[in-house]
Design a protein around this motif. Sequence first.
Motif, PDB file in Angstrom:
ATOM      1  N   ILE A   3       0.701  -1.215   0.060  1.00 41.06           N
ATOM      2  CA  ILE A   3      -0.008  -0.054  -0.059  1.00 41.06           C
ATOM      3  C   ILE A   3       0.986   1.287   0.010  1.00 41.06           C
ATOM      4  CG2 ILE A   3      -1.763   1.243   1.310  1.00 41.06           C
ATOM      5  CD1 ILE A   3      -2.811  -1.321   2.584  1.00 41.06           C
ATOM      6  N   ARG A 170     -13.438   4.748   5.871  1.00 46.30           N
ATOM      7  CA  ARG A 170     -13.955   4.588   4.591  1.00 46.30           C
ATOM      8  C   ARG A 170     -14.654   5.929   3.962  1.00 46.30           C
ATOM      9  NH1 ARG A 170     -15.104  -0.334   6.984  1.00 46.30           N
ATOM     10  NH2 ARG A 170     -17.191   0.406   7.295  1.00 46.30           N
ATOM     11  N   THR A 175      -7.471   4.614   2.298  1.00 41.91           N
ATOM     12  CA  THR A 175      -7.476   3.172   2.553  1.00 41.91           C
ATOM     13  C   THR A 175      -7.513   2.798   4.012  1.00 41.91           C
ATOM     14  OG1 THR A 175      -6.108   3.367   0.678  1.00 41.91           O
ATOM     15  CG2 THR A 175      -5.837   1.471   2.223  1.00 41.91           C
ATOM     16  N   THR A 176      -8.119   1.632   4.234  1.00 48.06           N
ATOM     17  CA  THR A 176      -8.023   1.127   5.896  1.00 48.06           C
ATOM     18  C   THR A 176      -7.450  -0.272   5.680  1.00 48.06           C
ATOM     19  OG1 THR A 176     -10.156   0.160   5.029  1.00 48.06           O
ATOM     20  CG2 THR A 176     -10.371   2.248   6.175  1.00 48.06           C
ATOM     21  N   ARG A 189     -14.313  -4.924   8.512  1.00 47.44           N
ATOM     22  CA  ARG A 189     -14.343  -4.460   7.206  1.00 47.44           C
ATOM     23  C   ARG A 189     -13.093  -3.256   6.791  1.00 47.44           C
ATOM     24  NH1 ARG A 189     -18.886  -0.677   3.998  1.00 47.44           N
ATOM     25  NH2 ARG A 189     -17.850  -0.847   1.858  1.00 47.44           N
ATOM     26  N   ASP A 191      -9.592  -2.675   3.831  1.00 48.71           N
ATOM     27  CA  ASP A 191      -8.633  -3.284   2.581  1.00 48.71           C
ATOM     28  C   ASP A 191      -7.801  -4.308   2.933  1.00 48.71           C
ATOM     29  OD1 ASP A 191      -9.835  -1.131   0.479  1.00 48.71           O
ATOM     30  OD2 ASP A 191      -9.102   0.165   2.162  1.00 48.71           O
ATOM     31  N   LEU A 192      -7.442  -4.022   4.083  1.00 51.31           N
ATOM     32  CA  LEU A 192      -6.231  -4.935   4.519  1.00 51.31           C
ATOM     33  C   LEU A 192      -6.589  -5.333   6.096  1.00 51.31           C
ATOM     34  CD1 LEU A 192      -3.523  -6.796   4.229  1.00 51.31           C
ATOM     35  CD2 LEU A 192      -2.412  -4.615   5.008  1.00 51.31           C
TER      36      LEU A 192
END
Length: 215
Positions: A3, A170, A175-176, A189, A191-192
């Motif tokens: 990322i 979000r 990006t989370t 919930r 992204d990674l």
Amino acid sequence: MKIRAQALLFDNDGTLVSSLDSVDRCWARWAQEYGITEEFGRVELHGRPAAEIVADLLPAGLVPEALARIEALEVEDVPRGGARLLPGTRDLLDALPAERWAVVTSATRRLAEARLDAVGILPKTMVTADEITRGKPDPEPYLRAARELGVDPARCVVFEDAPAGLAAGRAAGMTTVALTTTHTAEELRADLVVRDLSALSVLVSADGVEISVRG
């Protein structure tokens, strides 16, 4: 997975430090003092501003006094082991320039500074509950941090352990990255999803920061 970002935004409790035992201990005492132990047992504490929790439990006229009381209890508890570093925190933050990261917390500034000072973390930029009008899951805290760092929200990465914080990230268009320090992976919930910050490494360059999952 890699990322790339310009800035990293960290929740504090449950992400950088663990204060769960302190939170449980202090809020249980607070609920007992106000005679609302039964109602308190049905409330979700983690990742929510104290002002929101207190307002849910007590009449409006009692809220200011009750807020001051829970803040005092939690600050007083810090020297008793109320904050400890989570795995990976020190190494990751030490690898980052001060202008590349911020702490974004649902705690008040007084409480956040007490916990961070106890473990030797001194962020240059920090957004706290008493500096915003809407807390997580609203995106305001993370958008404010991006603004203070002078970074496009789309180039920021949010590190969180709670669903409300991830929802805020979000909603801010960031990006989370979720840490399973207080919730299961199925509840988060992002992204990674990783166990904690020790699962990650960072490479800093003139272009920004590259985050990788350790092999």
